[in-house]
Design a protein around this motif. Structure first.
Motif, short mmCIF file in Angstrom:
data_model
loop_
_atom_site.label_atom_id
_atom_site.label_comp_id
_atom_site.label_asym_id
_atom_site.label_seq_id
_atom_site.Cartn_x
_atom_site.Cartn_y
_atom_site.Cartn_z
N ALA A 183 0.83 -1.20 0.00
CA ALA A 183 0.00 0.00 0.00
C ALA A 183 0.86 1.25 0.00
CB ALA A 183 -0.90 0.00 1.22
N ALA A 184 0.45 2.26 -0.75
CA ALA A 184 1.17 3.52 -0.77
C ALA A 184 0.91 4.27 0.54
CB ALA A 184 0.70 4.38 -1.94
N PRO A 185 1.93 5.04 0.98
CA PRO A 185 1.74 5.76 2.23
C PRO A 185 0.64 6.80 2.09
CG PRO A 185 3.82 6.35 1.19
CD PRO A 185 3.23 5.26 0.38
N ALA A 186 -0.16 6.95 3.14
CA ALA A 186 -1.32 7.83 3.07
C ALA A 186 -1.08 9.16 3.76
CB ALA A 186 -2.53 7.14 3.69
N SER A 187 -0.37 9.12 4.90
CA SER A 187 -0.27 10.34 5.70
C SER A 187 1.19 10.67 5.95
CB SER A 187 -0.99 10.12 7.02
OG SER A 187 -0.51 8.96 7.65
N ALA A 188 1.44 11.91 6.39
CA ALA A 188 2.80 12.34 6.71
C ALA A 188 3.30 11.57 7.93
CB ALA A 188 2.83 13.84 6.98
N LEU A 189 4.58 11.23 7.90
CA LEU A 189 5.16 10.43 8.97
C LEU A 189 5.91 11.34 9.94
CD1 LEU A 189 5.91 7.57 10.06
CD2 LEU A 189 7.93 7.69 8.58
N GLU A 190 5.64 11.13 11.24
CA GLU A 190 6.36 11.88 12.27
C GLU A 190 7.82 11.42 12.31
OE1 GLU A 190 5.64 14.32 14.43
OE2 GLU A 190 3.69 14.56 13.45
N PRO A 191 8.80 12.35 12.28
CA PRO A 191 10.20 11.94 12.37
C PRO A 191 10.49 11.07 13.59
CG PRO A 191 10.05 14.24 11.73
CD PRO A 191 8.64 13.79 12.02
N ALA A 192 9.83 11.36 14.71
CA ALA A 192 10.08 10.56 15.92
C ALA A 192 9.65 9.11 15.72
CB ALA A 192 9.34 11.18 17.11
N THR A 193 8.57 8.91 14.94
CA THR A 193 8.11 7.55 14.64
C THR A 193 9.15 6.81 13.80
OG1 THR A 193 5.87 8.42 14.61
CG2 THR A 193 6.18 6.22 13.72
N ALA A 194 9.72 7.54 12.81
CA ALA A 194 10.74 6.95 11.95
C ALA A 194 11.98 6.58 12.77
CB ALA A 194 11.12 7.93 10.84
N ARG A 195 12.34 7.45 13.68
CA ARG A 195 13.49 7.18 14.53
C ARG A 195 13.24 5.95 15.40
NH1 ARG A 195 17.38 11.41 17.44
NH2 ARG A 195 18.62 9.91 18.58
N GLY A 196 12.01 5.83 15.85
CA GLY A 196 11.63 4.66 16.64
C GLY A 196 11.82 3.38 15.83
N LEU A 197 11.47 3.44 14.53
CA LEU A 197 11.65 2.27 13.67
C LEU A 197 13.13 1.89 13.60
CD1 LEU A 197 10.46 0.33 11.30
CD2 LEU A 197 11.65 1.97 9.85
N VAL A 198 13.99 2.88 13.35
CA VAL A 198 15.42 2.60 13.22
C VAL A 198 15.96 2.04 14.54
CG1 VAL A 198 17.69 3.60 12.77
CG2 VAL A 198 15.72 4.31 11.40
N ASP A 199 15.51 2.60 15.66
CA ASP A 199 15.93 2.07 16.96
C ASP A 199 15.54 0.59 17.10
OD1 ASP A 199 17.09 4.42 17.79
OD2 ASP A 199 15.32 5.14 18.87
N ARG A 200 14.32 0.25 16.63
CA ARG A 200 13.88 -1.15 16.73
C ARG A 200 14.70 -2.05 15.81
NH1 ARG A 200 8.89 1.21 16.62
NH2 ARG A 200 8.26 0.35 14.61
N VAL A 201 15.02 -1.56 14.60
CA VAL A 201 15.86 -2.36 13.69
C VAL A 201 17.19 -2.66 14.37
CG1 VAL A 201 17.08 -2.40 11.49
CG2 VAL A 201 14.81 -1.39 11.61
N LEU A 202 17.81 -1.62 14.95
CA LEU A 202 19.12 -1.81 15.58
C LEU A 202 19.02 -2.76 16.76
CD1 LEU A 202 20.58 1.81 15.44
CD2 LEU A 202 20.73 -0.03 13.77
N ALA A 203 17.94 -2.62 17.53
CA ALA A 203 17.78 -3.47 18.71
C ALA A 203 17.64 -4.95 18.31
CB ALA A 203 16.55 -3.03 19.51
N ASP A 204 17.10 -5.21 17.11
CA ASP A 204 16.98 -6.59 16.63
C ASP A 204 18.26 -7.08 15.97
OD1 ASP A 204 14.43 -6.77 17.51
OD2 ASP A 204 13.53 -7.26 15.56
#
Lengths: 241, 199
Positions: free
Chosen positions: B23-44
């Motif tokens: 699915a194409a992205p629908a809404s603007a993404l909060e930078p803090a949310t994106a940072r949270g994703l990267v933190d989770r990738v690193l934690a894994d």
């Protein structure tokens, strides 16, 4: 320097002719010749660096010797980088390069070690291609150089000028200058070995290694020159749908 | 500031496998949310790297991690270019699966070279509707280099769709590669899929 002036003028004319091009595009009118040079370089690279399955399976970290050679080669580029820092109006960067060269050439035993880095004096990249960019010259056309690899017409002009204005070249005469050249070449070979697997994978595992090298060089060079990173200038895979 | 042991190729390899939504992205993404994703990738990824397994042994775990955190369908589509729009759904699905395998092998193969690196997330900012997370990677024997993560909101969850290391971006590299492979096969997507799966 006087005898070099006509050469410089010609190079400026060459570089200045090349108009700036839009981002994400690479001007490559010499592609046919460039690909022939690339084929030659590829053969040379494989001849001096035979590929082995063992290296691919479990690559070793760079040896201490390779890192020393690499550092010594890079150290010899600092005076030239300092000159270009001055030409670009960055005296602080020029000073850092001079200080780094002074410390690492003496305490660092001819650049084999990096005591300057340990006290926070890092290298500030500088070359005449970059200076031309700062002066407003566009990157020009892509060029694959024999042995030296990917470049652009602007950066080729920069390389020639760097060789002419290198302070080390002004104060060191043959036969000592041959020794310096040898150190630089050994440094480049050590760099190639340190990057080993990564470059092997581009050269040996790409469907079109020429296109990959061209892309990597141009994108990385634009990054070095601060031409990328604008918020509106990024690849958006969702925009085209 | 979060500091993690990690490898350069781990991140690139982090794109290797995903069955995430197209699915194409629908809404603007909060930078803090994106940072949270990267933190989770690193934690894994960090414990996986430090597990002492070979790159080959790590492939399946990486595939799971990337299925969770990367938008591989979008990356696969961008790599194939305009041809992707002309493909029937079943054929695109076959291509996407082959692309995932290709990415896993390509980026997993050289993985061990980068053991011992460290990464520090240094910031996040809006990038159009998306977000850019900045990080610095330190590896023994090299000057620290910058790595950027481009993250989109895909169907309500953040997924990364591009990695940029010192200006060289993965979407452009893979577009160049896949389109060169396609051209070498006379535009035959069926042969491309076969060869990608075996690459």
């Amino acid at each position: 320097m006087t005898p070099h002036l006509p050469v410089l003028a010609a190079l400026f004319a060459l570089a200045a002719c090349a108009a700036p091009i839009p981002s994400a595009e690479v001007s490559d009118p010499f592609e046919a010749q460039n690909r022939q040079v690339h084929a030659f370089n590829l053969g040379l690279d494989r001849a001096i660096r035979p590929r082995g399955d063992a290296a691919a399976a479990d690559p070793a970290p760079p040896s201490a010797g390779a890192m020393m050679l690499s550092r010594a080669g890079a150290n010899l580029g600092l005076p030239s980088a300092a000159v270009n820092g001055l030409l670009q109006g960055r005296p602080d960067d020029a000073l850092a390069n001079v200080a780094r060269f002074a410390v690492n050439s003496t305490v660092g035993v001819l650049g084999l070690f990096d005591p300057a880095g340990a006290i926070g004096i890092s290298a500030r990249p500088g070359d005449f291609g970059q200076t031309l960019h700062v002066w407003g010259v566009g990157e020009g056309d892509f060029v694959m150089l024999p042995v030296l690899g990917p470049s652009t017409t602007r950066d080729v002009a920069g390389r020639v000028v760097d060789a002419l204005i290198d302070p080390l070249g002004q104060v060191v005469d043959p036969p000592e200058s041959y020794g310096l050249a040898a150190v630089r070449v050994r440094g480049r070979i050590a760099d190639r070995a340190r990057l080993g697997g990564t470059i092997d994978s581009i050269l040996d595992e790409s469907a079109d290694s020429y296109a990959q090298l061209r892309l990597a060089y141009v994108q990385n060079r634009r990054f070095q020159l601060g031409q990328t990173g604008a918020a509106e200038d990024f690849e958006d895979p969702y925009a085209a749908q | 500031m979060q500091r993690n042991d990690l490898t350069r190729r781990a991140f690139v390899a982090a794109l290797t496998a995903s069955v995430a939504s197209v699915a194409a992205p629908a809404s603007a993404l909060e930078p803090a949310t994106a940072r949270g994703l990267v933190d989770r990738v690193l934690a894994d990824v960090v414990p996986l790297i430090n597990s002492g397994q070979t790159a080959e042994q790590m492939f399946p775990a990486f595939e799971r991690i990337f299925a969770t955190y990367a938008d591989v369908p979008a990356i696969a589509r961008a790599a194939l270019g305009p041809v992707a729009r002309t493909l029937p759904a079943a054929e695109f699905a076959a291509y996407e699966g082959a692309f995932r395998l290709y990415m896993a092998r390509k980026y997993g193969r050289r993985f061990r070279e980068f053991i011992g690196g460290r990464i520090e997330v240094t910031g996040a900012a809006p990038l159009g509707r998306h977000a850019e997370v900045r990080s610095m990677v330190e590896m023994t024997g090299w000057a620290p280099f910058e790595m950027l993560w481009h993250v989109a909101d895909v169907g309500g969850q953040p997924l990364f769709f591009n990695l940029i290391i010192e200006g060289v971006n993965m979407l452009a590299v893979e577009r160049t590669e896949i389109q060169a492979m396609l051209a070498a096969r006379g535009g035959d997507v069926g042969r491309l899929v076969q060869d990608l799966a075996q690459a």
